[in-house]
Design a protein around this motif. Sequence first.
Motif, PDB file in Angstrom:
ATOM      1  N   ILE A 102     -12.825  -3.735  46.834  1.00  0.00           N
ATOM      2  CA  ILE A 102     -12.565  -4.600  47.990  1.00  0.00           C
ATOM      3  C   ILE A 102     -13.766  -4.637  48.923  1.00  0.00           C
ATOM      4  N   LYS A 103     -14.330  -3.482  49.213  1.00  0.00           N
ATOM      5  CA  LYS A 103     -15.520  -3.430  50.079  1.00  0.00           C
ATOM      6  C   LYS A 103     -16.649  -4.266  49.493  1.00  0.00           C
ATOM      7  N   PHE A 104     -16.807  -4.176  48.177  1.00  0.00           N
ATOM      8  CA  PHE A 104     -17.897  -4.912  47.536  1.00  0.00           C
ATOM      9  C   PHE A 104     -17.661  -6.411  47.602  1.00  0.00           C
ATOM     10  N   TRP A 105     -16.447  -6.876  47.299  1.00  0.00           N
ATOM     11  CA  TRP A 105     -16.243  -8.322  47.301  1.00  0.00           C
ATOM     12  C   TRP A 105     -16.199  -8.893  48.712  1.00  0.00           C
ATOM     13  N   GLU A 106     -15.991  -8.063  49.713  1.00  0.00           N
ATOM     14  CA  GLU A 106     -16.111  -8.557  51.080  1.00  0.00           C
ATOM     15  C   GLU A 106     -17.565  -8.907  51.402  1.00  0.00           C
ATOM     16  N   LYS A 107     -18.504  -8.182  50.817  1.00  0.00           N
ATOM     17  CA  LYS A 107     -19.936  -8.479  51.003  1.00  0.00           C
ATOM     18  C   LYS A 107     -20.420  -9.552  50.039  1.00  0.00           C
ATOM     19  N   HIS A 108     -19.780  -9.646  48.877  1.00  0.00           N
ATOM     20  CA  HIS A 108     -20.168 -10.592  47.826  1.00  0.00           C
ATOM     21  C   HIS A 108     -18.920 -11.375  47.395  1.00  0.00           C
ATOM     22  N   PRO A 109     -18.530 -12.388  48.162  1.00  0.00           N
ATOM     23  CA  PRO A 109     -17.285 -13.110  47.886  1.00  0.00           C
ATOM     24  C   PRO A 109     -17.178 -13.685  46.478  1.00  0.00           C
ATOM     25  N   ASP A 110     -18.304 -14.036  45.869  1.00  0.00           N
ATOM     26  CA  ASP A 110     -18.235 -14.591  44.517  1.00  0.00           C
ATOM     27  C   ASP A 110     -17.874 -13.532  43.473  1.00  0.00           C
ATOM     28  N   ALA A 111     -17.889 -12.275  43.859  1.00  0.00           N
ATOM     29  CA  ALA A 111     -17.512 -11.195  42.947  1.00  0.00           C
ATOM     30  C   ALA A 111     -16.003 -10.932  42.960  1.00  0.00           C
ATOM     31  N   TYR A 141      -6.225  11.771  30.766  1.00  0.00           N
ATOM     32  CA  TYR A 141      -5.419  11.584  31.978  1.00  0.00           C
ATOM     33  C   TYR A 141      -5.149  10.120  32.297  1.00  0.00           C
ATOM     34  N   GLU A 142      -5.606   9.229  31.420  1.00  0.00           N
ATOM     35  CA  GLU A 142      -5.423   7.792  31.612  1.00  0.00           C
ATOM     36  C   GLU A 142      -5.931   7.338  32.972  1.00  0.00           C
ATOM     37  N   ALA A 143      -7.146   7.789  33.311  1.00  0.00           N
ATOM     38  CA  ALA A 143      -7.724   7.476  34.620  1.00  0.00           C
ATOM     39  C   ALA A 143      -9.142   6.929  34.472  1.00  0.00           C
ATOM     40  N   VAL A 144      -9.460   5.997  35.345  1.00  0.00           N
ATOM     41  CA  VAL A 144     -10.789   5.397  35.414  1.00  0.00           C
ATOM     42  C   VAL A 144     -11.276   5.584  36.851  1.00  0.00           C
ATOM     43  N   TYR A 145     -12.380   6.299  36.996  1.00  0.00           N
ATOM     44  CA  TYR A 145     -12.955   6.578  38.317  1.00  0.00           C
ATOM     45  C   TYR A 145     -14.170   5.679  38.521  1.00  0.00           C
ATOM     46  N   ILE A 146     -14.102   4.821  39.508  1.00  0.00           N
ATOM     47  CA  ILE A 146     -15.221   3.929  39.797  1.00  0.00           C
ATOM     48  C   ILE A 146     -16.311   4.743  40.485  1.00  0.00           C
ATOM     49  N   ARG A 147     -17.502   4.749  39.910  1.00  0.00           N
ATOM     50  CA  ARG A 147     -18.629   5.496  40.452  1.00  0.00           C
ATOM     51  C   ARG A 147     -19.640   4.588  41.146  1.00  0.00           C
ATOM     52  N   PHE A 148     -19.686   3.306  40.731  1.00  0.00           N
ATOM     53  CA  PHE A 148     -20.676   2.382  41.289  1.00  0.00           C
ATOM     54  C   PHE A 148     -20.213   0.956  41.044  1.00  0.00           C
ATOM     55  N   VAL A 149     -20.386   0.118  42.051  1.00  0.00           N
ATOM     56  CA  VAL A 149     -20.230  -1.333  41.918  1.00  0.00           C
ATOM     57  C   VAL A 149     -21.427  -1.936  42.623  1.00  0.00           C
ATOM     58  N   GLY A 150     -22.144  -2.809  41.944  1.00  0.00           N
ATOM     59  CA  GLY A 150     -23.311  -3.397  42.584  1.00  0.00           C
ATOM     60  C   GLY A 150     -23.876  -4.552  41.803  1.00  0.00           C
ATOM     61  N   THR A 151     -24.933  -5.094  42.369  1.00  0.00           N
ATOM     62  CA  THR A 151     -25.646  -6.175  41.691  1.00  0.00           C
ATOM     63  C   THR A 151     -26.471  -5.566  40.560  1.00  0.00           C
ATOM     64  N   HIS A 152     -26.938  -6.430  39.690  1.00  0.00           N
ATOM     65  CA  HIS A 152     -27.792  -5.964  38.594  1.00  0.00           C
ATOM     66  C   HIS A 152     -29.040  -5.274  39.161  1.00  0.00           C
ATOM     67  N   LYS A 153     -29.598  -5.830  40.216  1.00  0.00           N
ATOM     68  CA  LYS A 153     -30.791  -5.262  40.853  1.00  0.00           C
ATOM     69  C   LYS A 153     -30.501  -3.873  41.427  1.00  0.00           C
TER      70      LYS A 153
END
Length: 97
Positions: free
Chosen positions: A10-19, A75-87
């Motif tokens: 959510i934090k990421f798409w607030e900065k990058h609405p197209d995401a 544990y059937e869990a996925v921990y998000i470590r990073f979301v970002g642009t390719h750069k």
Amino acid sequence: MRVISRKILIKFWEKHPDARQPLQTWYADVKHAIWTSPADIKSVYQNASFLSTNRVVFNLKGNKYRIVVVVQYRYEAVYIRFVGTHKEYDRIDAKTI
């Protein structure tokens, strides 16, 4: 799978609405998935990259954005470590983040 934590997305798409749409789609897919091995992920996300320590890199929106996660199959869990642009991804070490 349980995705920890959606707030990062959510934090990421607030900065990058197209995401927003690609991230929401990815989240919904993962939340409803049952992954027991990398092969399960690869069957849906052919472009996913697998790194050491159960890390997986997903390319979204034509490789404009990337998500790095740690998958704990047991544990059937996925921990998000990073979301970002390719750069931004190019400036991190996805194996240790």
